[in-house]
Design a protein around this motif. Structure first.
Motif, PDB file in Angstrom:
ATOM      1  N   PRO A  85     -11.972  -7.596  12.261  1.00 40.53           N
ATOM      2  CA  PRO A  85     -11.789  -8.991  11.805  1.00 40.53           C
ATOM      3  C   PRO A  85     -10.310  -9.359  11.670  1.00 40.53           C
ATOM      4  O   PRO A  85      -9.807  -9.618  10.565  1.00 40.53           O
ATOM      5  N   LEU A  86      -9.621  -9.434  12.790  1.00 42.48           N
ATOM      6  CA  LEU A  86      -8.172  -9.653  12.778  1.00 42.48           C
ATOM      7  C   LEU A  86      -7.792 -11.018  12.198  1.00 42.48           C
ATOM      8  O   LEU A  86      -6.805 -11.133  11.462  1.00 42.48           O
ATOM      9  N   LEU A  87      -8.555 -12.057  12.515  1.00 46.63           N
ATOM     10  CA  LEU A  87      -8.202 -13.395  12.041  1.00 46.63           C
ATOM     11  C   LEU A  87      -8.355 -13.498  10.533  1.00 46.63           C
ATOM     12  O   LEU A  87      -7.490 -14.068   9.847  1.00 46.63           O
ATOM     13  N   GLU A  88      -9.416 -12.945  10.002  1.00 43.16           N
ATOM     14  CA  GLU A  88      -9.619 -12.979   8.552  1.00 43.16           C
ATOM     15  C   GLU A  88      -8.534 -12.176   7.840  1.00 43.16           C
ATOM     16  O   GLU A  88      -7.988 -12.617   6.817  1.00 43.16           O
ATOM     17  N   GLU A  89      -8.192 -11.024   8.383  1.00 44.15           N
ATOM     18  CA  GLU A  89      -7.152 -10.229   7.729  1.00 44.15           C
ATOM     19  C   GLU A  89      -5.791 -10.904   7.829  1.00 44.15           C
ATOM     20  O   GLU A  89      -4.959 -10.779   6.921  1.00 44.15           O
ATOM     21  N   ALA A  90      -5.527 -11.625   8.920  1.00 46.68           N
ATOM     22  CA  ALA A  90      -4.250 -12.334   9.048  1.00 46.68           C
ATOM     23  C   ALA A  90      -4.095 -13.369   7.941  1.00 46.68           C
ATOM     24  O   ALA A  90      -3.012 -13.524   7.354  1.00 46.68           O
ATOM     25  N   ARG A  91      -5.180 -14.076   7.625  1.00 47.68           N
ATOM     26  CA  ARG A  91      -5.135 -15.061   6.542  1.00 47.68           C
ATOM     27  C   ARG A  91      -4.882 -14.373   5.201  1.00 47.68           C
ATOM     28  O   ARG A  91      -4.007 -14.796   4.426  1.00 47.68           O
ATOM     29  N   VAL A  92      -5.617 -13.298   4.928  1.00 49.99           N
ATOM     30  CA  VAL A  92      -5.457 -12.573   3.665  1.00 49.99           C
ATOM     31  C   VAL A  92      -4.053 -11.982   3.553  1.00 49.99           C
ATOM     32  O   VAL A  92      -3.411 -12.048   2.487  1.00 49.99           O
ATOM     33  N   ALA A  93      -3.557 -11.424   4.634  1.00 54.00           N
ATOM     34  CA  ALA A  93      -2.223 -10.819   4.619  1.00 54.00           C
ATOM     35  C   ALA A  93      -1.156 -11.870   4.308  1.00 54.00           C
ATOM     36  O   ALA A  93      -0.216 -11.614   3.541  1.00 54.00           O
ATOM     37  N   ALA A  94      -1.288 -13.046   4.902  1.00 54.86           N
ATOM     38  CA  ALA A  94      -0.321 -14.110   4.633  1.00 54.86           C
ATOM     39  C   ALA A  94      -0.375 -14.527   3.167  1.00 54.86           C
ATOM     40  O   ALA A  94       0.668 -14.714   2.515  1.00 54.86           O
ATOM     41  N   GLU A  95      -1.566 -14.659   2.632  1.00 56.02           N
ATOM     42  CA  GLU A  95      -1.706 -15.043   1.230  1.00 56.02           C
ATOM     43  C   GLU A  95      -1.097 -13.990   0.312  1.00 56.02           C
ATOM     44  O   GLU A  95      -0.425 -14.330  -0.691  1.00 56.02           O
ATOM     45  N   GLU A  96      -1.300 -12.722   0.630  1.00 58.52           N
ATOM     46  CA  GLU A  96      -0.762 -11.648  -0.223  1.00 58.52           C
ATOM     47  C   GLU A  96       0.757 -11.548  -0.098  1.00 58.52           C
ATOM     48  O   GLU A  96       1.438 -11.241  -1.089  1.00 58.52           O
ATOM     49  N   ALA A  97       1.297 -11.809   1.093  1.00 54.41           N
ATOM     50  CA  ALA A  97       2.754 -11.792   1.255  1.00 54.41           C
ATOM     51  C   ALA A  97       3.389 -12.914   0.434  1.00 54.41           C
ATOM     52  O   ALA A  97       4.418 -12.717  -0.238  1.00 54.41           O
ATOM     53  N   VAL A  98       2.790 -14.106   0.464  1.00 58.93           N
ATOM     54  CA  VAL A  98       3.305 -15.232  -0.311  1.00 58.93           C
ATOM     55  C   VAL A  98       3.189 -14.951  -1.805  1.00 58.93           C
ATOM     56  O   VAL A  98       4.126 -15.198  -2.587  1.00 58.93           O
ATOM     57  N   ALA A  99       2.059 -14.396  -2.220  1.00 62.54           N
ATOM     58  CA  ALA A  99       1.830 -14.126  -3.644  1.00 62.54           C
ATOM     59  C   ALA A  99       2.770 -13.063  -4.196  1.00 62.54           C
ATOM     60  O   ALA A  99       2.989 -13.005  -5.418  1.00 62.54           O
ATOM     61  N   MET A 100       3.322 -12.237  -3.333  1.00 66.58           N
ATOM     62  CA  MET A 100       4.198 -11.159  -3.793  1.00 66.58           C
ATOM     63  C   MET A 100       5.422 -11.701  -4.533  1.00 66.58           C
ATOM     64  O   MET A 100       5.967 -11.049  -5.428  1.00 66.58           O
ATOM     65  N   HIS A 101       5.868 -12.914  -4.197  1.00 65.48           N
ATOM     66  CA  HIS A 101       7.039 -13.497  -4.874  1.00 65.48           C
ATOM     67  C   HIS A 101       6.796 -13.677  -6.367  1.00 65.48           C
ATOM     68  O   HIS A 101       7.728 -13.596  -7.174  1.00 65.48           O
ATOM     69  N   LYS A 102       5.542 -13.954  -6.730  1.00 62.55           N
ATOM     70  CA  LYS A 102       5.208 -14.181  -8.140  1.00 62.55           C
ATOM     71  C   LYS A 102       4.508 -12.990  -8.772  1.00 62.55           C
ATOM     72  O   LYS A 102       4.063 -13.069  -9.930  1.00 62.55           O
ATOM     73  N   ALA A 103       4.408 -11.891  -8.007  1.00 62.76           N
ATOM     74  CA  ALA A 103       3.721 -10.711  -8.524  1.00 62.76           C
ATOM     75  C   ALA A 103       4.521 -10.097  -9.678  1.00 62.76           C
ATOM     76  O   ALA A 103       5.737 -10.254  -9.784  1.00 62.76           O
ATOM     77  N   LYS A 104       3.830  -9.387 -10.521  1.00 64.54           N
ATOM     78  CA  LYS A 104       4.437  -8.753 -11.697  1.00 64.54           C
ATOM     79  C   LYS A 104       5.181  -7.485 -11.284  1.00 64.54           C
ATOM     80  O   LYS A 104       4.613  -6.605 -10.625  1.00 64.54           O
ATOM     81  N   PRO A 105       6.472  -7.344 -11.614  1.00 64.43           N
ATOM     82  CA  PRO A 105       7.187  -6.100 -11.308  1.00 64.43           C
ATOM     83  C   PRO A 105       6.547  -4.930 -12.058  1.00 64.43           C
ATOM     84  O   PRO A 105       6.175  -5.051 -13.219  1.00 64.43           O
ATOM     85  N   VAL A 106       6.415  -3.807 -11.385  1.00 61.56           N
ATOM     86  CA  VAL A 106       5.777  -2.653 -11.996  1.00 61.56           C
ATOM     87  C   VAL A 106       6.664  -2.057 -13.085  1.00 61.56           C
ATOM     88  O   VAL A 106       7.901  -2.111 -12.996  1.00 61.56           O
ATOM     89  N   THR A 107       6.046  -1.511 -14.098  1.00 59.63           N
ATOM     90  CA  THR A 107       6.764  -0.763 -15.130  1.00 59.63           C
ATOM     91  C   THR A 107       6.759   0.707 -14.742  1.00 59.63           C
ATOM     92  O   THR A 107       5.695   1.301 -14.529  1.00 59.63           O
ATOM     93  N   ALA A 108       7.947   1.286 -14.618  1.00 63.25           N
ATOM     94  CA  ALA A 108       8.045   2.684 -14.197  1.00 63.25           C
ATOM     95  C   ALA A 108       7.459   3.615 -15.249  1.00 63.25           C
ATOM     96  O   ALA A 108       7.428   3.299 -16.439  1.00 63.25           O
ATOM     97  N   GLY A 109       6.987   4.766 -14.794  1.00 62.34           N
ATOM     98  CA  GLY A 109       6.428   5.765 -15.693  1.00 62.34           C
ATOM     99  C   GLY A 109       5.284   6.507 -15.034  1.00 62.34           C
ATOM    100  O   GLY A 109       4.979   6.292 -13.861  1.00 62.34           O
ATOM    101  N   GLN A 110       4.657   7.401 -15.757  1.00 54.80           N
ATOM    102  CA  GLN A 110       3.516   8.130 -15.218  1.00 54.80           C
ATOM    103  C   GLN A 110       2.278   7.241 -15.239  1.00 54.80           C
ATOM    104  O   GLN A 110       1.951   6.639 -16.264  1.00 54.80           O
ATOM    105  N   LYS A 111       1.625   7.163 -14.091  1.00 53.62           N
ATOM    106  CA  LYS A 111       0.469   6.287 -13.948  1.00 53.62           C
ATOM    107  C   LYS A 111      -0.674   7.020 -13.256  1.00 53.62           C
ATOM    108  O   LYS A 111      -0.472   8.010 -12.551  1.00 53.62           O
ATOM    109  N   THR A 112      -1.876   6.486 -13.443  1.00 54.16           N
ATOM    110  CA  THR A 112      -3.013   6.890 -12.628  1.00 54.16           C
ATOM    111  C   THR A 112      -2.996   6.039 -11.364  1.00 54.16           C
ATOM    112  O   THR A 112      -2.912   4.810 -11.441  1.00 54.16           O
ATOM    113  N   LEU A 113      -3.055   6.684 -10.207  1.00 51.04           N
ATOM    114  CA  LEU A 113      -3.018   5.970  -8.931  1.00 51.04           C
ATOM    115  C   LEU A 113      -4.379   6.025  -8.262  1.00 51.04           C
ATOM    116  O   LEU A 113      -5.019   7.082  -8.204  1.00 51.04           O
TER     117      LEU A 113
END
Length: 517
Positions: free
Chosen positions: A243-271
Motif C-alpha cells: 500500500p505505497l499510496l496510503e503509506e506516503a500519506r501517513v509518512a508525510a503526516e508524521e514528518a510534518v507532525a515531528m516539528h511539534k513532537a515532544k523531545p525525548v527525555t534521556a535516561g533508561q527506558k523500556t523500548l
C-alpha cells in the motif's frame, strides 16, 4: 556494514553510459547447453594446466533504477553486465581470473591465467586450502519464485506510480518535497565445478521506496520520514501489492507532525522495537559478528572484526533464553535466499543463537575445518562475475515467541516506554560490541497506551547487554522481513543483499539519548 550512499552512487556510475537505455537492450545470455559447454571447456583447461580443483561462474547481472523528485523524473538507469570468473586450487593455493569476453578460447586462456596466479600466490600462502566435502549436483536449477518479472514491466507504469506517490505526499499540508524510487536486480548465474556440479539460478529482487521531508521555513528545522518498505526477493507483484499510496500519506503526516513532537527525555527506558527498526540492529549486532572470517581476524579492513571469538562458541551467553536467532538462505522472500551458494553448496537453515547461547557461525567450504566442522553452511557469494567469492551474510532472523503475543499485548504490558518504527542512523564499534541506533518515528507509551509522538531519540547499548534485556517477543503474527540491498564488505569492496526477519520485541532498561540540535 550498510553502505547506502556508496551503493547508489556506484550503480549510477555503472549506468551512466546507459541512462534511459531501453530494458530490451541487453547483453546476450546463452541457453543452458551452451553455458555447460563453455563451463566444461574452462574446467578441463584448468585441470590440464595443473589445478586439483576448479569452478567457474558465468553470470549476467541486470539492474534498473528509477528516481523521481516531486513532480519530475530525475533518472532512469538500466545496466547489464555479463562475464565469467574462474577459480582454481593449485598445490593448496587459490587462484582466480575473470573476463567479460565469453568465448571458448577466452575461457581456456583465463583458466591458464588463474592457474598461473595460484602458482604465484603459493609463495606467500601460509596454510593450504582445505575444502569441506560437498554433494555434486550434475543438473540443478533454482529460481526466485516471482509472479511478475519486473524487467518485463514497461517504464511508464513504474514512473506513473512513483509520481502518484509524490503527489499524495505533497498533498499533505506542510510536506516540502518527496523523493520516490524503484530498484530492481536480476542475477542469472551458472556454476560448474570439477566435482561434477552444473547449477543454474535466476535471482530477482525488488525495492520500491520514498522519503518525505517537511521543512519549517521559519526555524530551518527539517524532518524526513522514509517508507517502511524493505527490499525483497520478489517480483513486481511486491510493488503492486504494497500500500505505497496510503503509506506516503501517513509518512508525510508524521514528518510534518515531528516539528511539534515532544523531545525525548534521556535516561533508561523500556523500548518496543518494530521489525522495521529491529532488523538493522540484528544485522549489525548479530549478523556481522557471527561471520567466521571476522571472528578469526581474516576480515578486519571493512568495519572491523568481532568480539565473538571462537573460544566463546557453544558457551557464551549472548541474550535472554527466549532469544533464538537463525541463519537461513532458504527463507521465503529473503534477499540472500538462493538454492546454492557460489561454492556450489546447497543452502540451508541453522541456529546461530539457541536459547540465548551463541552456538554457530556463518561458514564457507574453505572455512568449516577451522572450527572443526565437516560441512559448509553455504555462505559463499560474489557480487559480480569479476569478483572472487568469499563469506557473505545469509538471512539472519530473530524467531518469534511461542505464544501469539500481539503488538497490542506488548504495548498494554508496558507502563513507561518508547515505541520505535523504521531504521535510520546508527554507529557500532569495530568489534561489533558497543552501538547506537535511531529510527524513523518514535511514540511515547504510558500505562499501556501510546500517548504522543516523540523526536530526537536514539538508543545505546552493547550487544550482549541489549539482547539479554529482551523481555517480551511478539508472536508469528507480528513477524516481518527487513533488509538491505547494500551490505558492504571486503577490500576491494563487494555488495551483498540480505534480509533479517523478526517480531515486535521489547527490551528493558536501555539507555536512551536525546539527539536534539
Amino acid at each position: 556494514m550498510i553502505d547506502r550512499r556508496g551503493f547508489v552512487q556506484s550503480m549510477l556510475a555503472l549506468g551512466a553510459a546507459s541512462s534511459l537505455q531501453p530494458a530490451e537492450v541487453l547483453l546476450a545470455y546463452p541457453p543452458s547447453d551452451e553455458l555447460r559447454n563453455l563451463a566444461d571447456a574452462g574446467l578441463a583447461s584448468a585441470k590440464q594446466a595443473g589445478a586439483s580443483y576448479a569452478d567457474i561462474r558465468l553470470n549476467r547481472y541486470r539492474n534498473q533504477f528509477i528516481f523521481t523528485r516531486d513532480r519530475r523524473i530525475e533518472n532512469v538507469v538500466n545496466t547489464s553486465s555479463y562475464g565469467f570468473g574462474l577459480r582454481v586450487i593449485v598445490d593448496g593455493t587459490w587462484g582466480f581470473a575473470s573476463s567479460n569476453v565469453v568465448t571458448k578460447d577466452e575461457i581456456v586462456r583465463v583458466a591458464a591465467q588463474a592457474v598461473a596466479i595460484a602458482r604465484a600466490n603459493r609463495k606467500v600462502n601460509a596454510e593450504p586450502v582445505v575444502l569441506a566435502t560437498v554433494e555434486a549436483f550434475p543438473k540443478a536449477a533454482w529460481n526466485t519464485p516471482v509472479r511478475k518479472n519486473p524487467f518485463d514491466i514497461p517504464i511508464r507504469p513504474k514512473v506513473d506510480l512513483l509520481l502518484q506517490i509524490n503527489d499524495v505526499a505533497l498533498a499533505v499540508p506542510g510536506a516540502s518535497f518527496v523523493n520516490a524510487s524503484m530498484q530492481f536486480v536480476h542475477e542469472q548465474k551458472y556454476f560448474a565445478s570439477t566435482e561434477g556440479s552444473h547449477i543454474e539460478q535466476s535471482l530477482i529482487r525488488s525495492y520500491p521506496n520514498f522519503s518525505v521531508t517537511s521543512v519549517d521555513r521559519t526555524s530551518g528545522e527539517f524532518y524526513a520520514r522514509r517508507a517502511l518498505t524493505t527490499p525483497m526477493g520478489m517480483g513486481y507483484e511486491y510493488v503492486e501489492d504494497y500500500p505505497l499510496l496510503e503509506e506516503a500519506r501517513v509518512a508525510a503526516e508524521e514528518a510534518v507532525a515531528m516539528h511539534k513532537a515532544k523531545p525525548v527525555t534521556a535516561g533508561q527506558k523500556t523500548l518496543i522495537l518494530h521489525p522495521s527498526n529491529l532488523w538493522l540492529t540484528i544485522h549489525e549486532s548479530v549478523g556481522h559478528p557471527t561471520e567466521l572470517d571476522r571472528a578469526l581476524g581474516y576480515e578486519a579492513n571493512y568495519a572491523g572484526t568481532s568480539f565473538l571469538t571462537t573460544d566463546k562458541l557453544g558457551k557464551f551467553e549472548f541474550g535472554a533464553k527466549t532469544v533464538n536467532i537463525v541463519a537461513d538462505k532458504t527463507q521465503e522472500r529473503g534477499l540472500a535466499t538462493c538454492g546454492y551458494d557460489d561454492d556450489g553448496v546447497k543452502t540451508s537453515r541453522w541456529h546461530i543463537i539457541r536459547d540465548g547461547i551463541f552456538v554457530d557461525y556463518q561458514t564457507t567450504r574453505d572455512q568449516a575445518h577451522l572450527i572443526g566442522q565437516k560441512a559448509s553452511h553455504g555462505c559463499s557469494y560474489a557480487d559480480n562475475w569479476s569478483s572472487i567469492p568469499f563469506q557473505r551474510m545469509p538471512n539472519v532472523s530473530l524467531e518469534p515467541g511461542a505464544k501469539d503475543v500481539t503488538e497490542r499485548d506488548i504495548i498494554s504490558a508496558t507502563d513507561d516506554g518508547i515505541y520505535i518504527k523504521g531504521d535510520a542512523s546508527y554507529s557500532i564499534d569495530h568489534q561489533r560490541y558497543n552501538f547506537q541506533f535511531s529510527g524513523q518515528t518514535f511514540w511515547e507509551v504510558k500505562k499501556g497506551k501510546i500517548t504522543t509522538q516523540l523526536r530526537d531519540v536514539a538508543y545505546q547499548s552493547n550487544t550482549p547487554e541489549f539482547w539479554k534485556s529482551c523481555d517480551m517477543l511478539g508472536g508469528r503474527s507480528t513477524y516481518e522481513l527487513g533488509g538491505a540491498f547494500y551490505d558492504g564488505k571486503g577490500q576491494p569492496g563487494q555488495i551483498n543483499a540480505v534480509s533479517h526477519g523478526c517480531p515486535i520485541a521489547r527490551f528493558a532498561r536501555v539507555n536512551v539519548l536525546n539527539t536534539g540540535r
